[in-house]
Design an enzyme around this catalytic site. Sequence first.
Site, PDB file in Angstrom:
ATOM      1  CG  ASN A   7      51.462  49.835  67.909  1.00  0.00           C
ATOM      2  OD1 ASN A   7      52.427  50.094  68.061  1.00  0.00           O
ATOM      3  ND2 ASN A   7      50.959  48.682  67.346  1.00  0.00           N
ATOM      4  NE  ARG A  89      51.820  46.399  71.021  1.00  0.00           N
ATOM      5  CZ  ARG A  89      51.356  45.237  70.032  1.00  0.00           C
ATOM      6  NH1 ARG A  89      51.005  45.515  68.744  1.00  0.00           N
ATOM      7  NH2 ARG A  89      51.965  43.918  70.317  1.00  0.00           N
ATOM      8  CG  HIS A 178      51.372  38.688  70.675  1.00  0.00           C
ATOM      9  ND1 HIS A 178      52.185  37.759  70.022  1.00  0.00           N
ATOM     10  CD2 HIS A 178      51.329  39.767  69.615  1.00  0.00           C
ATOM     11  CE1 HIS A 178      52.316  37.944  68.760  1.00  0.00           C
ATOM     12  NE2 HIS A 178      52.017  39.008  68.649  1.00  0.00           N
ATOM     13  NE  ARG A 239      59.238  39.009  64.442  1.00  0.00           N
ATOM     14  CZ  ARG A 239      58.158  39.238  65.352  1.00  0.00           C
ATOM     15  NH1 ARG A 239      57.592  38.355  66.163  1.00  0.00           N
ATOM     16  NH2 ARG A 239      57.603  40.367  64.919  1.00  0.00           N
ATOM     17  CD  GLU A 384      47.216  42.866  69.768  1.00  0.00           C
ATOM     18  OE1 GLU A 384      47.013  42.700  68.716  1.00  0.00           O
ATOM     19  OE2 GLU A 384      48.322  42.719  70.226  1.00  0.00           O
TER      20      GLU A 384
END
Length: 403
Positions: A7, A89, A178, A239, A384
């Site tokens: 990633n 990813r 996601h 956020r 993940e």
Amino acid sequence: MKILVINAGSSSLKYQLLETKTKNVIAKGVCEKIGLQNPTISYKHNGQEQTFKGAKNHEEAISKVLDILVNKDYGVIKSLSEIEAVGHRQVMGGWVYSESQLITDELLKQIKKFDEFAPLHNPANVTGMLACKKVMPNVPQVAIFDTAFHQTMPEKAYSYAIKYEDSQKFHIRKFGFHGSSHRFITLEMAKILGKKVKDLNLIIAHLGNGSSITAVKNGVSVDTTMGLTPLQGLMMGTRSGDIDPAVVQFLMNKKKFSIDECMSYLNKQCGLYGVSGVSSDQRDVIAAAKEGNKRAQLALDMLAYSIKKHIGSYLAVLNKVDAIVFTGGIGENSDLTREAVVSDMDELGVVLDKKKNKNFKRGEVELISSDKSKVKIYVVPTNEELMMAIDTEEIVKKLKKSK
Ligand code: ADP
């Protein structure tokens, strides 16, 4: 099969070496501050943790990680040939990719076109891919898209009510993110409930620093809270999530922001951090609220309310729901948030067992709804990286067969 999962960010690169057969993580770590001062590489294996001097670019970072993995004294594999493939990813697959893909020159060209949708993440992901291709030229590389799982959303769910010509021409629409987590949980829930994936209706709340909720109908994503970018939807660590777009104009006027400054503000200085003034980490905000910090309490209340509201909207979208699933750092660990989210929803068929919600072994699958609840409520740890490794393995197996 041993798969290296990567990633890559702009100055960091997370890696995990996994064995897909046993689902074990053989080793993992992060290359941090790549190209900056005092870069480091962390390395965890067999319960030990070491730190090494880091790298000046992504290529060097990958080379160093590979050297560590095969080191005679502390390595975990004898030879690099044991790594059969690399899974990367990739944040953006746009409207083009609904599944993971083998990385080819053609694919890299296409991914490059998505830079404008994810200017920070997309180029960094590609840098990681190019670095791996250079250092391991004969090892198949696979891209796993965060957006792919949501490509099943119907047009009415992914469209924004802006001028149709513009949304078509510029691909301004909801993509969702996601994907590996929401897909992993969907597949896990099929096993847990003993149902076929195609018979599953779920509301999956992936709550971490970044958070999104997905409505899964008949095993596929039909709506999700993140949008064109991961800024839309729930309130998150830093956020803002959903706001009236006119707030942007107000902020630009009042704070004399450029548009880039304003977007950076909404992405990095808002959410739990901005409201509480304490931290983006929920644990710190909970601690502050316990000491009487009112802004911290407001931030927690807003977070839970924002999650509840979206879960409620997906109950309406799906009508029949097998389970609401909590996952991600907050979803798996914060009994406080889970309780605040699903309390007072009994008329909708959602009843929490407060005791079970508080007392269960973390890191395990747990049913936390009461027997009275029509909709089951679960906590399921996400993985993940394992999802990415499984996808990579499938593509490599197909590749081998076709040769
Ligand atoms: P990311 O989106 O970066 O993968 P994670 O899924 O690791 O993030 O989630 C990080 C969030 O989980 C942080 O807000 C952290 O405070 C929260 N978290 C982790 N453990 C707990 C806990 N025991 N109680 C409350 N929040 C927790």
